[in-house]
Design a protein around this motif. Structure first.
Motif, PDB file in Angstrom:
ATOM      1  N   LYS A   1      -4.161   7.622   4.816  1.00  0.00           N
ATOM      2  CA  LYS A   1      -3.737   6.501   3.986  1.00  0.00           C
ATOM      3  C   LYS A   1      -3.203   5.363   4.882  1.00  0.00           C
ATOM      4  O   LYS A   1      -3.469   4.183   4.642  1.00  0.00           O
TER       5      LYS A   1
ATOM      6  N   ASP B   1      -4.171  13.707   4.790  1.00  0.00           N
ATOM      7  CA  ASP B   1      -4.492  12.642   3.822  1.00  0.00           C
ATOM      8  C   ASP B   1      -3.455  11.527   3.860  1.00  0.00           C
ATOM      9  O   ASP B   1      -3.771  10.362   3.633  1.00  0.00           O
ATOM     10  N   GLU B   2      -2.213  11.882   4.200  1.00  0.00           N
ATOM     11  CA  GLU B   2      -1.179  10.844   4.306  1.00  0.00           C
ATOM     12  C   GLU B   2      -1.436   9.978   5.544  1.00  0.00           C
ATOM     13  O   GLU B   2      -1.297   8.750   5.501  1.00  0.00           O
TER      14      GLU B   2
ATOM     15  N   ASP C   1       0.809  -1.226   0.000  1.00  0.00           N
ATOM     16  CA  ASP C   1       0.000   0.000   0.000  1.00  0.00           C
ATOM     17  C   ASP C   1       0.846   1.282   0.000  1.00  0.00           C
ATOM     18  O   ASP C   1       0.311   2.382   0.170  1.00  0.00           O
TER      19      ASP C   1
END
Ligand SMILES: *Cc1c(COP(=O)(O)O)cnc(C)c1O
Length: 426
Positions: free
Chosen positions: A412, A408-409, A386
């Motif tokens: 993830k 957003d990181e 991923d």
């Protein structure tokens, strides 16, 4: 296998690696910000801050500038009988962030040496005072480094079994688990009462290598109070907890009772240069003064106070003096708390814990050790697929990212962990 990994296999001996069974190492060709790039151009989020050292992301321009400028000014010089501006600046600024009793800075190269030096200071302090106290109290599960002194106060086990006959004896208190605090304090008090203890060494609030195990500042205050009542010097090993990891600059900033010695490394140089610091109290330093050379701390390393490393450590502090850094640290803490809550809803995880920028939890396995390592490799490979570099410790998954990570990181990482957990329980 690429040419590089072939040559690596032929000539490189990696840390904590069984080369007979180890797979091909990941070939990283670039590191920038939160991302590492492999030889095929795939990017990975550096979710464990490159073995817990990176603070502000890779290739930070302010750090790069510090390296360049320092190289042009003084690259490296002897530090016995000589001083230089960046070592002094680092010492002054470091003690500026410390409680007022901690005023003297000794330089070395890494966390293990910082610990060895702290322990030597403790032993020689009592020696110089004409008291023969030499024993250390440590905590079960502790990790203080891989040199002999550090191993002697660390958790004994399969990591260091071949050397164990050569270790000096230490005593260990249990790890506080929320139910045993009173009995640990009793245990510590009766040990201290023997009068044999020179020092106590402890990872404040978070035991790193044991799997990011956490305990309260209140407990540590009680333990430290007992140590001081019995004239036992206290070393806080802040090699991992230092530089923002726990949500404050140092873990001791959460505590009311302050130690006599602090060890620092990992985040000290933004994760870029090898440097260690041992910060001692005036009381300790003064015990080494006298007319006899033999009273001095006769210890030093070739690269003591390397100017480039010191310049980088100062630049690291500059970045900690920016408001944005603390805003991100606070955000990571909040994201961790929200994610911890979400994880708590799942049946397959337990012992979810968080301290500042560190979030850790255990995958329920209910099986033996071999299964643990299976889970570890499965998880590691899942995250890699991923685009996340995250190395579990056994069945403990933990996130401790650099302080430049964006929401957003972070999300993830969350998504990948949740995918792994829900797929793993099918
Ligand atoms: C990593 C670590 C050390 C050892 O530091 P090295 O730089 O790897 O020698 C010591 N103490 C703690 C708490 C650590 O996490």
């Amino acid at each position: 296998m690429s040419e590089l990994t072939q040559k690596d296999k032929a000539h490189v001996w990696h840390p904590f690696t069984q080369h007979h069974t180890a797979g091909t190492p990941l070939e990283i060709v670039k590191a920038k910000g939160i991302y590492l790039t492999d030889s095929e151009g795939k990017e990975y989020i550096d979710a464990n801050s490159s073995w817990w050292v990176n603070t502000h992301g890779h290739a930070h321009p302010h750090i790069g500038e510090a390296i360049n400028n320092q190289f042009k000014t003084i690259d490296h010089i002897v530090f016995a009988g000589v001083t230089h501006p960046k070592a002094v600046e680092l010492a002054v600024r470091t003690v500026g962030y410390m409680p007022e009793n901690l005023t003297k800075v000794f330089f070395s190269d890494n966390g293990s040496t910082a610990v060895e030096i702290a322990m030597k200071m403790v032993i020689q302090y009592w020696h110089n005072k004409g008291e023969g106290k030499q024993r250390f109290l440590a905590m079960q599960g502790s990790y203080h480094g891989d040199t002999f002194g550090a191993m002697s106060v660390g958790q004994r086990g399969y990591f260091n079994a071949p050397f164990e006959p050569l270790f000096f004896d230490s005593d260990y208190i249990d790890f506080p688990n929320g139910n045993n605090e009173d009995s640990i304090l009793e245990q510590a008090e009766s040990l201290f009462a023997s009068g044999e203890f020179a020092g106590m060494i402890i990872e404040p609030l978070v035991q790193g290598a044991a799997g990011m195990r956490m305990y309260s500042p209140q407990f540590l205050d009680q333990l430290s109070t007992l140590a001081h009542q019995h004239n036992v010097l206290i070393i806080f090993d802040e090699v991992m907890t230092g530089y923002g990891r726990t949500g404050k600059l140092f873990a001791m900033d959460h505590c009311s009772v302050k130690p006599d010695l602090i060890t620092l490394s990992k985040g000290l140089t933004a994760g870029v240069m090898a440097l260690g610091l041992t910060v001692a109290s005036d009381e300790i330093y003064n015990a080494f003064l006298g007319d006899e050379t033999t009273k001095a701390l006769l210890h030093g390393h070739s690269f003591t106070a390397n100017p480039i490393a010191c310049a980088v450590a100062c630049a690291n502090l500059d970045l900690f003096e920016r408001k944005e850094t603390w805003e991100t640290i606070e955000s990571i803490g909040n994201w961790n708390a929200e994610f911890a809550f979400e994880l708590g809803e799942l049946g397959c995880v337990e012992n979810i814990r968080q301290q500042g920028t560190i979030l850790a939890f255990e995958i329920k396995t209910g099986e033996g050790n071999t299964y643990f390592s299976d889970i570890k490799m499965q998880a590691y490979n899942h995250f890699l697929k991923d685009g996340i570099l995250l190395r579990p410790l056994g069945n403990v998954i933990f996130v401790n990212p650099p302080y430049c990570i964006a929401k957003d990181e972070y999300q993830k990482i969350e998504t990948s962990i949740l995918d792994f957990l829900t797929q793993g329980t099918k």
